[in-house]
Design a protein around this motif. Structure first.
Motif, short mmCIF file in Angstrom:
data_model
loop_
_atom_site.label_atom_id
_atom_site.label_comp_id
_atom_site.label_asym_id
_atom_site.label_seq_id
_atom_site.Cartn_x
_atom_site.Cartn_y
_atom_site.Cartn_z
N ASN A 173 8.64 -1.53 -11.01
CA ASN A 173 9.39 -0.84 -9.97
C ASN A 173 10.63 -1.58 -9.51
OD1 ASN A 173 7.38 1.11 -9.95
ND2 ASN A 173 6.21 0.07 -8.34
N GLY A 174 10.59 -2.93 -9.55
CA GLY A 174 11.67 -3.69 -8.96
C GLY A 174 12.56 -4.43 -9.92
N PRO A 233 13.13 -6.53 -13.97
CA PRO A 233 12.50 -7.60 -14.73
C PRO A 233 12.59 -8.95 -14.07
CG PRO A 233 14.58 -6.95 -15.75
CD PRO A 233 14.30 -5.96 -14.67
N ARG A 234 13.69 -9.24 -13.35
CA ARG A 234 13.85 -10.56 -12.76
C ARG A 234 12.81 -10.80 -11.68
NH1 ARG A 234 19.67 -12.27 -10.73
NH2 ARG A 234 19.98 -11.98 -12.98
N GLU A 235 12.61 -9.83 -10.81
CA GLU A 235 11.63 -9.98 -9.73
C GLU A 235 10.22 -10.07 -10.32
OE1 GLU A 235 10.13 -7.64 -5.70
OE2 GLU A 235 11.70 -6.81 -7.01
N GLY A 236 9.93 -9.22 -11.35
CA GLY A 236 8.60 -9.24 -11.94
C GLY A 236 8.28 -10.57 -12.59
N TRP A 241 -6.70 -13.64 -9.27
CA TRP A 241 -5.68 -13.70 -10.31
C TRP A 241 -5.42 -12.32 -10.90
CZ3 TRP A 241 -2.28 -17.29 -11.01
CH2 TRP A 241 -2.56 -18.61 -10.66
N LYS A 242 -6.47 -11.53 -11.12
CA LYS A 242 -6.29 -10.20 -11.66
C LYS A 242 -5.48 -9.32 -10.71
CE LYS A 242 -9.89 -8.19 -13.35
NZ LYS A 242 -11.30 -7.70 -13.49
N ARG A 243 -5.74 -9.45 -9.42
CA ARG A 243 -4.98 -8.67 -8.45
C ARG A 243 -3.52 -9.09 -8.43
NH1 ARG A 243 -8.96 -8.37 -3.09
NH2 ARG A 243 -10.70 -7.28 -4.09
N ARG A 244 -3.28 -10.39 -8.51
CA ARG A 244 -1.89 -10.86 -8.52
C ARG A 244 -1.16 -10.41 -9.77
NH1 ARG A 244 -1.44 -17.02 -6.07
NH2 ARG A 244 -2.28 -16.57 -3.99
N MET A 245 -1.84 -10.46 -10.92
CA MET A 245 -1.20 -10.02 -12.15
C MET A 245 -0.91 -8.53 -12.11
SD MET A 245 -0.74 -12.67 -14.02
CE MET A 245 -0.37 -11.91 -15.59
N ALA A 246 -1.86 -7.75 -11.56
CA ALA A 246 -1.62 -6.31 -11.45
C ALA A 246 -0.46 -6.02 -10.51
CB ALA A 246 -2.90 -5.61 -10.95
N ASP A 247 -0.38 -6.80 -9.42
CA ASP A 247 0.73 -6.63 -8.48
C ASP A 247 2.05 -7.03 -9.13
OD1 ASP A 247 1.70 -6.12 -5.70
OD2 ASP A 247 2.24 -8.24 -5.84
N ALA A 248 2.02 -8.08 -9.96
CA ALA A 248 3.24 -8.52 -10.64
C ALA A 248 3.72 -7.47 -11.63
CB ALA A 248 2.98 -9.85 -11.35
N LYS A 249 2.77 -6.85 -12.35
CA LYS A 249 3.18 -5.81 -13.30
C LYS A 249 3.76 -4.60 -12.57
CE LYS A 249 -0.17 -7.04 -16.88
NZ LYS A 249 -1.36 -6.59 -17.66
N GLU A 250 3.19 -4.28 -11.42
CA GLU A 250 3.71 -3.15 -10.65
C GLU A 250 5.11 -3.44 -10.13
OE1 GLU A 250 2.46 -0.42 -6.78
OE2 GLU A 250 1.15 -2.06 -7.49
N ARG A 251 5.32 -4.68 -9.66
CA ARG A 251 6.66 -5.03 -9.19
C ARG A 251 7.66 -5.04 -10.33
NH1 ARG A 251 5.90 -10.00 -4.86
NH2 ARG A 251 4.60 -8.87 -3.35
N GLN A 252 7.22 -5.51 -11.51
CA GLN A 252 8.13 -5.54 -12.65
C GLN A 252 8.52 -4.13 -13.06
OE1 GLN A 252 6.47 -7.45 -16.07
NE2 GLN A 252 8.42 -7.59 -17.13
#
Length: 385
Positions: free
Chosen positions: A370-371, A373-376, A357-368
């Motif tokens: 860079n990519g 707000p909608r994708e994040g 879960w921590k890795r997914r949340m970190a990945d989600a914050k990185e996508r938000q």
């Protein structure tokens, strides 16, 4: 014109109604399938629950003995025959060790019981030995003042434990069935290891990397809990057993086996035996024996329980002692003997799940970042669901 326009305007309504009805039927079928699957999974677990010890120990033994089986496969090319050889080796080691330990416990306990019940031991000898210890002397005096016969109580206690030990030595049909089933499962775990792992990965609602992380953490917990702990426990109990024998303490083999079992406990370990034994030797004036016990305790605690354990376990399952102890004792309380494996394994898998879960949340914050707000937001919701 009205005839041509009116059917055209009303025509989508029956199609929309049919689509809505079909969607409702599909939802009912989906929920029914979910309910049926839940019931069947529950029934399957209820069928396997009586044999949980056999399943748990078969998996644990397969993890521990896998290097042995891999070496045997180099000598025996046929997969089924190699699995049979590996299972026979594991079964022989377990049976020989268990029979030896049971015989030693039964014989030494019976000898102690006969000595305490033998008239030649003399009335009041047990009471005198207990009263000679400074701290317990006051306890003996208080017990006699309230009318408790310390001598008779000690004899009855040892006699009852000797009877229970002899009953344990005879074994039971249930234990035999569990052992045979564990060996049966172990054979197929050796033979079809890759098939089982692939099936487990397919069942987990995770990516391949996340599934491998979960399986690796569970395997590491078994490796650290059993392999490293058993090896260091054997060294500790052997060293203390020889020291007990050299110091003249009674039943050194019995206490060595008890210390090995206690060494499986995190934090506490064999100190529950050798520290009181050292105090007993000091109060009886056996300073060489007490000094030897202290030296063995310091050496085993420093080099065996820490340095050697760290080398055997590596970086596996090196969590804080408090959650490990709670997982171990809680597993024993909930699952019985199987809990010494299941408790730490559940803790390790839980930790791995939280890490996912921590890795997914970190990945989600990185996508938000860079990519957009909608994708994040989409990734974040998916990771939290």
């Amino acid at each position: 014109m009205m005839r041509n326009v009116e059917p055209t305007a009303l025509e989508p309504r029956p199609m929309m109604a049919q689509a809505g009805q079909a969607s409702t039927v599909e939802r009912v079928r989906l929920f029914s399938l979910i309910a049926l699957t839940t019931v069947l999974i529950g029934l399957t677990f209820s069928l396997a629950l009586p044999f949980l010890p056999a399943i748990t120990w078969a998996v644990a033994l397969a993890i521990l003995a896998w290097p042995l089986h891999r070496w045997i496969t180099l000598l025996v090319t046929r997969r089924g025959l190699a699995a049979a050889f590996s299972t026979m080796v594991v079964a022989t080691v377990i049976l020989s060790t268990g029979l030896f330990a049971t015989y030693q416990i039964g014989s030494e306990t019976a000898v102690a019981a006969r000595r305490m019940q033998d008239g030649s031991a003399g009335e009041g000898q047990i009471r005198g030995k207990i009263a000679s210890i400074p701290v317990l002397g006051k306890v003996v005096g208080w017990a006699e003042r309230v009318g408790l016969d310390v001598e008779d109580t000690a004899r009855k206690f040892v006699a009852s434990n000797a009877e229970n030990a002899s009953n344990l030595a005879r074994g039971s049909a249930v234990a035999a069935i569990q052992f045979m089933l564990a060996m049966f499962i172990l054979y197929y775990l050796f033979r079809d290891r890759d098939t089982f792992l692939d099936g487990l990965r397919d069942l987990l609602p995770l990516s391949e990397g996340e599934s491998n992380l979960l399986i690796e953490r569970a395997s590491d917990s078994v490796h650290a809990t059993l392999y490293a702990t058993v090896i260091t426990g054997l060294i500790d109990s052997t060293a203390f057993g020889l020291t007990f024998w050299a110091s003249g303490l009674p039943a050194p083999m019995l206490w060595s086996i008890i210390m090995f079992l206690l060494s499986l406990l995190p934090v506490l370990g064999a100190g529950l035996i050798w520290v009181p034994a050292t105090a007993y030797l000091i109060m009886n004036g056996n300073w060489p024996g007490a000094t030897a016990l202290i030296l063995v305790g310091v050496v085993t605690a420093t080099f065996v329980d820490n340095i050697l354990y760290a080398r055997l376990a590596g970086a596996r399952m090196r969590m804080h002692n408090v959650p490990v102890l709670l997982a171990f004792l809680g597993g024993l309380a909930v699952f019985g003997v199987s809990g010494m494996i299941l408790g730490p394994a559940i803790l390790a898998v839980t930790e791995a799940t939280l890490e996912i879960w921590k890795r997914r949340m970190a990945d989600a914050k990185e996508r938000q970042a860079n990519g957009g707000p909608r994708e994040g937001r989409g990734v974040r919701v998916a990771s939290e669901s």
